[in-house]
Design a protein around this motif. Structure first.
Motif, PDB file in Angstrom:
ATOM      1  N   PRO A  19       2.237  -4.485   0.837  1.00 36.00           N
ATOM      2  CA  PRO A  19       2.522  -4.685  -0.345  1.00 36.00           C
ATOM      3  C   PRO A  19       1.684  -3.305  -1.111  1.00 36.00           C
ATOM      4  O   PRO A  19       0.882  -2.804  -0.579  1.00 36.00           O
ATOM      5  N   LYS A  20       2.218  -3.332  -2.229  1.00 33.57           N
ATOM      6  CA  LYS A  20       1.698  -2.085  -3.108  1.00 33.57           C
ATOM      7  C   LYS A  20       0.249  -2.508  -3.630  1.00 33.57           C
ATOM      8  O   LYS A  20      -0.376  -1.729  -3.701  1.00 33.57           O
ATOM      9  N   GLN A  21       0.102  -3.754  -3.839  1.00 35.15           N
ATOM     10  CA  GLN A  21      -1.297  -4.035  -4.228  1.00 35.15           C
ATOM     11  C   GLN A  21      -2.461  -4.150  -3.140  1.00 35.15           C
ATOM     12  O   GLN A  21      -2.100  -4.040  -1.706  1.00 35.15           O
ATOM     13  N   LYS A  22      -3.615  -3.899  -3.466  1.00 29.75           N
ATOM     14  CA  LYS A  22      -4.795  -3.836  -2.630  1.00 29.75           C
ATOM     15  C   LYS A  22      -4.955  -4.963  -1.848  1.00 29.75           C
ATOM     16  O   LYS A  22      -4.664  -6.124  -2.865  1.00 29.75           O
ATOM     17  N   VAL A  23      -5.140  -5.297  -0.762  1.00 28.05           N
ATOM     18  CA  VAL A  23      -5.459  -6.417   0.133  1.00 28.05           C
ATOM     19  C   VAL A  23      -6.870  -6.370   0.773  1.00 28.05           C
ATOM     20  O   VAL A  23      -7.259  -5.530   1.416  1.00 28.05           O
ATOM     21  N   ILE A  24      -7.349  -7.486   0.265  1.00 32.19           N
ATOM     22  CA  ILE A  24      -8.841  -7.516   0.501  1.00 32.19           C
ATOM     23  C   ILE A  24      -8.985  -8.904   1.423  1.00 32.19           C
ATOM     24  O   ILE A  24      -8.585 -10.083   1.061  1.00 32.19           O
TER      25      ILE A  24
END
Length: 196
Positions: A19-24
């Motif tokens: 995904p384009k979003q940051k993944v934590i």
């Protein structure tokens, strides 16, 4: 399907989908993959009274307490402890050390405190008899025990390189959390993390 299986499948999906979003990814059942998120230091900069009340209630909630209005001694003492962590930027484990009866670290804690509220609390603590200490501080220490006992919570609440989870959520980051009890993660630790 176990919780760990769900978490691993989700991480596999994220790695595939990218995904384009940051993944934590926060995997408390694996102490090698724990992201530090020092909740006690008030990284969001909210009102310190609101912050200390919220954290005191969250910690009490891990043991089933619904309302700290019925636990006023705990609420005020824990509120001062959270304030000290926010003022100093130090993790909760440092406060656990000076909360011990007649700890020699109380003078250092007093010198690090910046508010009159916290300084008054530490002065009161230093003057307590053993029975007064047991009656007013023991319940707070009991609730904080897992923060010093659990490797997962020690790493999660450290201050070095801690991230601001609420800020990451506002940015649209995806937060993946695994708190499935495993060999390295007991039920009480999962409860404390979930409460926070």
């Amino acid at each position: 399907m176990s919780g760990k299986g769900v978490y691993e499948k989700f991480i596999g999906f994220v790695n595939y989908y990218r995904p384009k979003q940051k993944v934590i990814c926060i995997d408390l059942s694996n102490p090698e993959h724990i992201v530090p998120c020092n909740w006690f230091s008030n990284v969001q900069g909210e009102d310190i009274g609101t912050h200390s009340t919220r954290i005191a209630e969250a910690v009490a909630g891990a043991w089933g307490a619904k309302n700290t209005n019925d636990m006023m001694t705990y609420a005020s003492k824990m509120g001062s402890v959270v304030r000290w962590c926010a003022e100093t930027g130090l993790p909760i484990q440092r406060a656990i050390e000076w909360l011990q009866y007649k700890s020699p670290l109380q003078e250092k804690a007093f010198n690090l405190a910046t508010s009159d509220d916290v300084r008054r609390f530490i002065l009161e603590l230093r003057g307590m008899s053993r029975s007064e200490w047991a009656g007013t501080i023991r319940s707070t220490l009991n609730r904080l025990h897992e923060f010093s006992n659990s490797t997962a919570l020690r790493r999660f609440t450290c201050t070095k390189e801690a991230i601001d989870i609420p800020a990451e959520i506002r940015r649209g980051s995806v937060i993946a959390v695994n708190i499935t009890p495993q060999n390295d993660l007991a039920w009480p630790v999962s409860s404390v993390f979930a409460a926070l």
